[in-house]
Design an enzyme around this catalytic site. Structure first.
Site, PDB file in Angstrom:
ATOM      1  N   GLU A   1       0.832  -1.120   0.072  1.00  0.00           N
ATOM      2  CA  GLU A   1      -0.065   0.033   0.021  1.00  0.00           C
ATOM      3  C   GLU A   1       0.747   1.230  -0.063  1.00  0.00           C
ATOM      4  O   GLU A   1       1.701   1.436   0.889  1.00  0.00           O
ATOM      5  CB  GLU A   1      -0.873  -0.090   1.395  1.00  0.00           C
ATOM      6  CG  GLU A   1      -1.898  -0.675   1.405  1.00  0.00           C
ATOM      7  CD  GLU A   1      -2.662  -0.442   2.932  1.00  0.00           C
ATOM      8  OE1 GLU A   1      -2.339   0.624   3.351  1.00  0.00           O
ATOM      9  OE2 GLU A   1      -3.257  -1.303   3.200  1.00  0.00           O
TER      10      GLU A   1
ATOM     11  N   ASP B   1      -5.185   8.762  10.927  1.00  0.00           N
ATOM     12  CA  ASP B   1      -3.911   8.600  11.338  1.00  0.00           C
ATOM     13  C   ASP B   1      -3.434   8.986  12.534  1.00  0.00           C
ATOM     14  O   ASP B   1      -3.788  10.076  13.083  1.00  0.00           O
ATOM     15  CB  ASP B   1      -3.192   9.015  10.188  1.00  0.00           C
ATOM     16  CG  ASP B   1      -3.469   8.172   8.983  1.00  0.00           C
ATOM     17  OD1 ASP B   1      -3.160   6.810   9.165  1.00  0.00           O
ATOM     18  OD2 ASP B   1      -3.383   8.559   7.669  1.00  0.00           O
TER      19      ASP B   1
END
Lengths: 265, 399
Positions: free
Chosen positions: A50, A61
Site C-alpha cells: 500500500e 491516522d
C-alpha cells in the site's frame, strides 16, 4: 478482468495462508528511500504494498503516520511522486494507493485512475470516501478495472457491511478497532468478530489493519483473516534508524519475521 | 420554489456537503441526524431550549441602530443584531445549548469540541458545566498562546484544554485531533462541532440552532420599520452566524445577503482566509465545499487577524448560496476590519469582536455603494473583550 491483487488472494488462499500487506507513505523518508524500503519489504516477504498518498489533514491516522506524512509533504511529495513510486514497486508486487479523497478529486477521478493503471496499480484504498459519495468513483473504477477497497469498522451495522462490501473489490479493509492507525500492544478482539460478521455478507478476501505490528499479532490475525496489514511498525523503524540503510535492513527483517506466521494450521 | 429547502437526506446542498468520513463515524452521524430530526419536531425539546435561551442566554438579543457609525457608511441606516450581548459573548451559545441538550438525549456523558479563538470552546465548556457533562476542548498550541485568557476561562468552567501540536497548530488541526478522539470514543462521546461545516448532519443542525438569530431579526425589523432591510451582512469563517441570520430571509427575494470573508493581507497576497473568494471546490473535514488548497489537494494554511475566521474551509450551504447567486461573498482585509473595529468603538461605545468587525467593514462599503436610502442589518456576532490584547498591539497601545 482480474488485477495482480486479485490473483494474489487466489494464490494465498490455495496456499492456505494469509497475505502480508505493507504500508508506507510515498516520499517517506525520502522519495528514493521509500522505494528502497518497499523493495526490501517485498524481498523480506511482504506480498502486496500500500503506497500512501500523504495528505495535510489525515484524520484516520495516529501520530506515527502523521509525522511520516508531514516529512513526506515537506519533501514535496505530490501526485507525480506517488505515481513514480507505484511504477517502481508494482513491478515487484501487487500495489495499491491509499489516500484521503481530496487529492483524488483534485487530480480528477478519470485521470487518477488512468495514471494509476498506467503505472501498474491494482486498486485504491479510500478511507474517507463513503459509498453515498461514490457514484462517479464506482462508475469510473469499473471502466478502468481497478480494485475499489473500502474500510469498514467494528461499529459498522450489518446492513451497511452488506452495502459497503457490494461496492468493494480486491479485498475488504477491516479496521481492527475504533480508533486511528498506530501500533498497539494487542490486537483488539473486535477484529475477529468483525471478520466473522463480514464472512456472512461477502466472499471477498478480508484484510485486517490498524494496530497490527508484531509477528505474534500477525500470526493471530492470519488465523481468521485473508490479509494482515502492517504500516506504523515499518514507519517507526525508519524513523528510529540513524541511517536509511539501517532502516531499510530493519524493515526487511520485520517483513521476514512477520511473514513466518501467516500459514494456517 | 423556496430556497430555504433542507439539504437532501444525506446532507447535500447542490453539489456540496455530504459525508466524507471514516466508516467508524457513520453510526454516530446517523444517530445524531435522527436525534436532531426528532428534536426539531418535538415541542418539549423546543420549549426546553427556548426557556434556556430566555433565562440563560438572554434572548431575544436586541437591535441597535448605530447612527454615528452610519455616517461612515454612506449615511445609510444601519442596524446591529446584538449577538454580542448573549451569555458568553457571542452567537456560539445558540448552537452549544442545542447540541448539549441533544447529547443528553442520546445518553452521552462526554463532549469534545475544537476551538480557534476560544469562543466556541468557552461556550462548549459553559454548556457542559450547566448540564453536568465532561468536556474536552482541542485547541491549536499557537492559539492557546494567543488566547491564554480564554484557556483560563475554559479551565475555570471545568473543561480540559488539550493543546494540539500537529500540523499548523491552529483551528484546522484542532478539528483533526477532535475527529481522531471521536473515532476512538464515539460510543460515549458527542463531538460538539462549532460551525456549519463538517459531515452531515452538522451543517444543517448547527444552522437550525442559529436560525433563531434571523427569525428574531426578521420580526424585529418588521416591528421597528414595517419592512425588511435591503441588505443583511455577516462575517463568514465557517459561516455559522451568517447562515443563522441569512436563512430565514432566503425567500425574501428583495433582501440582499452579503457574507464578508477574512481577506487577511489581501486575497492577491495568498495570505488570507477568504475561502469562497479565493479558494476552489474540494473536500475538507468531512464535507465538500470551497477549500483553500494547492494543486495536489493539500490544504493551504489560512491567515487572518481574526482567529475565529482563520479557517481554510467554509460551510457547504454558503458554497451553494454563492453558486446559485442568492448570497454574495466579499473579502475584507485585516486593515479594513480593524478600521471598522476602531470606528464602532469610538462612535457607538461598542467594542465588537474582530470577526464581526469584518461585517462592519463590509457595511461601510455597501452603505457607500447604496447611499442614504438603504437599510442595512448587520449581525454583530460577538463582543471584543477577548480581542483587547490583539487590538492594543495592532494600534500600538502599551499594555
Amino acid at each position: 478482468m482480474s488485477t495482480p491483487l486479485d490473483e494474489l488472494f487466489v494464490r494465498v488462499r490455495s496456499e492456505n495462508r494469509a497475505a502480508l500487506i505493507g504500508y508506507l507513505p510515498a516520499g517517506f523518508p525520502t522519495q528514493e528511500g521509500c522505494i528502497a524500503a518497499l523493495t526490501a519489504m517485498v524481498e523480506g516477504g511482504v506480498d502486496a504494498v500500500e503506497i500512501g498518498y500523504p495528505y495535510s489533514d489525515p484524520v484516520m491516522d495516529g501520530p506515527v503516520i502523521q509525522a511520516a506524512a508531514d516529512t513526506s509533504l515537506r519533501n514535496g511529495t505530490g501526485a507525480q511522486e506517488v505515481m513514480a513510486t507505484l511504477a517502481a514497486i508494482s513491478k515487484v508486487a501487487p500495489s495499491v494507493v491509499m489516500t484521503y479523497w481530496n487529492p483524488i478529486e483534485r487530480y480528477g477521478v478519470e485521470n487518477f485512475l488512468k495514471d494509476l493503471k498506467a503505472n501498474g496499480g491494482s486498486g485504491v484504498i479510500t478511507p474517507d470516501l463513503t459509498i453515498e459519495e461514490s457514484e462517479l468513483w464506482i462508475a469510473s473504477s469499473n471502466s478502468h478495472d481497478t480494485n475499489r477497497i473500502y474500510v469498514v469498522a467494528p461499529s459498522t451495522s450489518d446492513d451497511r457491511l452488506r452495502k459497503v462490501t457490494e461496492a468493494t473489490s480486491g479485498f475488504v479493509y477491516a479496521a481492527s478497532l475504533m480508533g486511528v492507525t498506530g501500533t498497539r500492544t494487542s490486537v483488539s478482539s473486535s477484529a475477529q468478530s468483525l471478520v466473522s460478521k463480514l464472512r456472512t455478507v461477502t466472499n471477498l478476501p478480508i484484510a485486517v489493519g490498524l494496530g497490527v505490528s508484531t509477528p505474534d499479532q500477525a500470526r493471530e490475525v492470519a488465523q481468521y483473516a485473508d490479509g494482515v496489514i502492517v504500516g506504523s511498525a515499518f514507519i517507526r523503524l525508519l524513523q528510529e534508524s540513524s541511517t536509511l540503510a539501517e532502516g531499510v535492513e530493519k524493515v526487511r527483517e520485520l517483513a521476514q519475521d512477520l511473514s513466518k506466521g501467516l500459514s494456517r494450521a | 420554489m423556496s430556497l430555504a429547502v433542507d439539504s437532501d437526506i444525506i446532507g447535500h446542498f447542490g453539489p456540496y456537503g455530504g459525508r466524507f468520513v471514516p466508516e467508524a463515524l457513520i453510526g454516530a452521524l446517523d444517530e445524531l441526524a435522527l436525534a436532531h430530526e426528532v428534536a426539531q419536531k418535538d415541542p418539549s425539546f423546543q420549549a426546553e431550549l427556548a426557556e434556556l435561551h430566555r433565562t440563560y442566554t438572554g434572548r431575544p438579543s436586541i437591535i441597535t441602530e448605530v447612527k454615528r457609525f452610519a455616517e461612515h457608511a454612506g449615511g445609510a441606516r444601519v442596524f446591529l443584531k446584538r449577538e454580542d450581548l448573549n451569555h458568553t459573548g457571542s452567537h456560539k451559545i445558540n448552537n452549544v445549548l442545542g447540541q448539549a441538550l441533544l447529547t443528553k438525549r442520546m445518553g452521552k456523558k462526554r463532549i469534545i469540541a475544537e476551538t480557534g479563538a476560544g469562543q466556541h470552546g468557552v461556550a462548549s465548556a459553559t454548556a457542559a458545566a450547566l448540564m453536568g457533562l465532561e468536556c474536552v476542548v482541542y485547541m491549536g498550541e499557537e492559539d492557546t498562546k494567543r488566547q491564554s485568557l480564554n484557556v483560563a476561562r475554559m479551565k475555570l468552567l471545568g473543561a480540559e484544554v488539550i493543546p494540539v501540536t500537529q500540523g499548523s497548530k491552529t483551528l484546522k488541526d484542532a478539528i483533526n485531533e477532535a475527529m481522531r478522539d471521536w473515532v476512538t470514543n464515539v460510543e460515549t462521546t458527542h463531538y460538539l462541532l462549532g460551525t456549519v461545516a463538517g459531515p452531515h448532519p452538522f451543517p444543517t443542525m448547527v444552522r437550525d440552532f442559529h436560525r433563531i438569530i434571523g427569525i428574531e431579526a426578521r420580526a424585529q425589523m418588521l416591528e421597528l420599520l414595517g419592512r425588511l432591510p435591503d441588505v443583511i451582512l455577516a462575517c463568514v469563517g465557517g459561516g455559522s452566524n451568517a447562515i443563522g441570520i441569512f436563512h430565514p430571509f432566503l425567500d425574501d427575494a428583495g433582501v440582499r445577503l452579503i457574507g464578508l470573508e477574512a481577506g487577511g493581507s489581501g486575497v492577491e497576497t495568498g495570505l488570507h482566509a477568504a475561502t469562497i473568494s479565493g479558494g476552489s471546490p474540494g473536500v475538507l473535514h468531512g464535507t465538500r465545499s470551497y477549500v483553500l488548497q494547492d494543486k495536489n489537494g493539500q490544504t493551504i494554511e489560512s491567515h487572518s487577524i481574526s482567529a475565529g475566521l482563520d479557517y481554510p474551509g467554509v460551510g457547504p450551504e454558503h458554497a451553494y448560496l454563492n453558486d446559485i447567486g442568492r448570497a454574495e461573498y466579499r473579502p475584507v482585509t485585516d486593515a479594513q476590519a480593524m478600521e471598522a473595529f476602531a470606528l464602532l468603538c469610538k462612535t457607538e461605545g461598542i467594542i465588537p469582536a474582530i470577526e464581526s468587525a469584518h461585517a462592519l467593514a463590509g457595511t461601510m462599503q455597501v452603505g457607500k455603494e447604496l447611499g442614504p436610502d438603504a437599510i442595512l442589518l448587520v449581525n454583530l456576532s460577538g463582543r471584543g473583550d477577548k480581542d483587547v490584547q490583539t487590538a492594543a498591539e495592532y494600534f500600538g497601545i502599551p499594555l
